[in-house]
Enzyme design. Sequence first.
Site, PDB file in Angstrom:
ATOM      1  N   HIS A   1      20.923 -67.636   8.489  1.00  0.00           N
ATOM      2  CA  HIS A   1      22.181 -67.644   9.233  1.00  0.00           C
ATOM      3  C   HIS A   1      22.315 -69.011   9.914  1.00  0.00           C
ATOM      4  O   HIS A   1      21.377 -69.516  10.513  1.00  0.00           O
ATOM      5  CB  HIS A   1      22.142 -66.524  10.267  1.00  0.00           C
TER       6      HIS A   1
ATOM      7  N   CYS B   1      26.255 -61.235  13.061  1.00  0.00           N
ATOM      8  CA  CYS B   1      25.789 -62.347  12.214  1.00  0.00           C
ATOM      9  C   CYS B   1      24.778 -61.909  11.156  1.00  0.00           C
ATOM     10  O   CYS B   1      24.438 -62.681  10.263  1.00  0.00           O
ATOM     11  CB  CYS B   1      25.214 -63.468  13.072  1.00  0.00           C
TER      12      CYS B   1
ATOM     13  N   ASN C   1      28.869 -71.911  13.539  1.00  0.00           N
ATOM     14  CA  ASN C   1      28.398 -70.544  13.294  1.00  0.00           C
ATOM     15  C   ASN C   1      29.603 -69.687  12.886  1.00  0.00           C
ATOM     16  O   ASN C   1      30.478 -69.429  13.702  1.00  0.00           O
ATOM     17  CB  ASN C   1      27.745 -70.018  14.580  1.00  0.00           C
TER      18      ASN C   1
HETATM   19  C1  COA Z   1      23.620 -72.227  23.409  1.00  0.00           C
HETATM   20  C2  COA Z   1      22.544 -73.291  23.221  1.00  0.00           C
HETATM   21  C3  COA Z   1      23.012 -74.332  22.229  1.00  0.00           C
HETATM   22  C4  COA Z   1      22.293 -73.972  24.572  1.00  0.00           C
HETATM   23  O1  COA Z   1      21.289 -74.935  24.412  1.00  0.00           O
HETATM   24  P1  COA Z   1      20.129 -75.067  25.491  1.00  0.00           P
HETATM   25  O2  COA Z   1      19.292 -76.182  25.037  1.00  0.00           O
HETATM   26  O3  COA Z   1      19.497 -73.703  25.627  1.00  0.00           O
HETATM   27  O4  COA Z   1      20.944 -75.471  26.758  1.00  0.00           O
HETATM   28  P2  COA Z   1      20.978 -74.744  28.168  1.00  0.00           P
HETATM   29  O5  COA Z   1      21.641 -73.422  28.065  1.00  0.00           O
HETATM   30  O6  COA Z   1      19.588 -74.813  28.741  1.00  0.00           O
HETATM   31  O7  COA Z   1      21.914 -75.725  28.968  1.00  0.00           O
HETATM   32  C5  COA Z   1      21.481 -77.026  29.309  1.00  0.00           C
HETATM   33  C6  COA Z   1      22.586 -77.683  30.109  1.00  0.00           C
HETATM   34  O8  COA Z   1      23.682 -77.998  29.226  1.00  0.00           O
HETATM   35  C7  COA Z   1      24.888 -77.499  29.793  1.00  0.00           C
HETATM   36  N1  COA Z   1      25.812 -77.150  28.713  1.00  0.00           N
HETATM   37  C8  COA Z   1      25.954 -75.956  28.109  1.00  0.00           C
HETATM   38  N2  COA Z   1      26.903 -76.045  27.149  1.00  0.00           N
HETATM   39  C9  COA Z   1      27.326 -77.325  27.143  1.00  0.00           C
HETATM   40  C10 COA Z   1      28.261 -78.036  26.389  1.00  0.00           C
HETATM   41  N3  COA Z   1      28.988 -77.440  25.394  1.00  0.00           N
HETATM   42  N4  COA Z   1      28.446 -79.331  26.648  1.00  0.00           N
HETATM   43  C11 COA Z   1      27.754 -79.958  27.613  1.00  0.00           C
HETATM   44  N5  COA Z   1      26.846 -79.342  28.370  1.00  0.00           N
HETATM   45  C12 COA Z   1      26.628 -78.029  28.139  1.00  0.00           C
HETATM   46  C13 COA Z   1      24.471 -76.308  30.610  1.00  0.00           C
HETATM   47  O9  COA Z   1      25.429 -76.021  31.608  1.00  0.00           O
HETATM   48  C14 COA Z   1      23.167 -76.801  31.212  1.00  0.00           C
HETATM   49  O10 COA Z   1      23.462 -77.624  32.305  1.00  0.00           O
HETATM   50  P3  COA Z   1      22.542 -77.610  33.616  1.00  0.00           P
HETATM   51  O11 COA Z   1      21.182 -78.030  33.142  1.00  0.00           O
HETATM   52  O12 COA Z   1      23.220 -78.586  34.489  1.00  0.00           O
HETATM   53  O13 COA Z   1      22.581 -76.195  34.099  1.00  0.00           O
HETATM   54  C15 COA Z   1      21.209 -72.659  22.736  1.00  0.00           C
HETATM   55  O14 COA Z   1      20.652 -71.858  23.753  1.00  0.00           O
HETATM   56  C16 COA Z   1      21.405 -71.839  21.524  1.00  0.00           C
HETATM   57  O15 COA Z   1      21.749 -72.329  20.475  1.00  0.00           O
HETATM   58  N6  COA Z   1      21.117 -70.534  21.591  1.00  0.00           N
HETATM   59  C17 COA Z   1      21.260 -69.669  20.474  1.00  0.00           C
HETATM   60  C18 COA Z   1      22.690 -69.404  20.243  1.00  0.00           C
HETATM   61  C19 COA Z   1      22.937 -68.727  18.940  1.00  0.00           C
HETATM   62  O16 COA Z   1      22.352 -69.063  17.963  1.00  0.00           O
HETATM   63  N7  COA Z   1      23.832 -67.755  18.948  1.00  0.00           N
HETATM   64  C20 COA Z   1      24.252 -67.056  17.834  1.00  0.00           C
HETATM   65  C21 COA Z   1      23.212 -66.148  17.348  1.00  0.00           C
HETATM   66  S1  COA Z   1      23.876 -65.194  16.098  1.00  0.00           S
END
Ligand code: COA
Length: 325
Positions: free
Chosen positions: A252, A119, A282
């Site tokens: 990004h 990215c 993304n």
């Molecule tokens: C991936 C991301 C959106 C997850 O958001 P978060 O607020 O950290 O959420 P969590 O991982 O804590 O998950 C919270 C809950 O939602 C659930 N969950 C995850 N994906 C889900 C989805 N698509 N739909 C519904 N629930 C979901 C998880 O299982 C978790 O459930 P639990 O509490 O029962 O275990 C976030 O961490 C993120 O954006 N990270 C950066 C990713 C990124 O930018 N990547 C590219 C970089 S180049």
Amino acid sequence: MTRYSRITGTGSYLPPKRVTNAQLAAQLGERGIETSDDWIVERTGIRARHFAEPEVATSDLAVHAARNALEAAGRQASEIDLIIVATSTPDMVFPSSATILQNKLGVAGCPAFDLQAVCSGFVYALTVADSMIKSGAASKALVVGAEVFSRILDFTDRTTCVLFGDGAGAVVLEASDTPGILASDLHADGKHVEILCVPGTVFGGKVHGNPLLRMDGQAVFKLAVGVLEEAARATLAKAGKTEADIDWLIPHQANIRIMQGTAKKLKLPMDKLVVTVDEHGNTSAASIPLALDAAVRSGKVRKGDTLMLEGVGGGFTWGAVLLDF
Ligand SMILES: CC(C)(COP(=O)(O)OP(=O)(O)OC[C@H]1O[C@@H](n2cnc3c(N)ncnc32)[C@H](O)[C@@H]1OP(=O)(O)O)[C@@H](O)C(=O)NCCC(=O)NCCS
């Protein structure tokens, strides 16, 4: 006279198939995977993404974006003397998507290569092109970010498959006696491979290992906000500028919360932030040039504006480019 490089045209392309969160949630639901529009919007800011049809390759998206950028710059493909394609989803193992793009543009002869920094690929590619122009190795570069991330998504993993999309963005970067690109700052730290990777490879005629994207979202989130602030500050310092000089922050497009967090740390009002993650998801290396082109074509970004472009992604890689548009 000092030789600089300057963007003279931008272009982009999205494959026509637009998939909303509700449509994706319905498709995943049929396979017993639960997600919702509300969850995706609240956690990421994404409302829709575009997916390429199976027969469409990265170079097919790139060629549309490249033609748009060439047209905006008032240039013919035959005038280009360097082609760099930032991608992690190339058409094939080799040759590079850049050489395939070159052929699709109907030209030959100039150097063409892919650059893989996930990215951060576009800020890396722009910095390489800028250096080659400043050194005299090139004078009119086509710098493209293009991806078909839908090919490497695990549609049984709701924590990743809702986040990414396909697309391409491009710029024409030309030698100029006025800047242009003011400064850039690139970094990598390979100890973070595990938190964001596609670990599979081709081995003995077969795919060996998992060829789908794997991510520890929270670890990526934490790292991203920190390094994006550092890279922006380092780039401003190199250029002798401050946050107040930034007209538009074009980070990004991964997650609205990471982008807002970065803007806040840089004390920039949210209306200086270019946001396209809502409509594109993304798109990895394509996300910054896609966002730049959208901002240019909507009239937000104007000639003379100072832009901070910032990338972060697998590797871990990160970096920023400050430029006068
Ligand atoms: C991936 C991301 C959106 C997850 O958001 P978060 O607020 O950290 O959420 P969590 O991982 O804590 O998950 C919270 C809950 O939602 C659930 N969950 C995850 N994906 C889900 C989805 N698509 N739909 C519904 N629930 C979901 C998880 O299982 C978790 O459930 P639990 O509490 O029962 O275990 C976030 O961490 C993120 O954006 N990270 C950066 C990713 C990124 O930018 N990547 C590219 C970089 S180049």
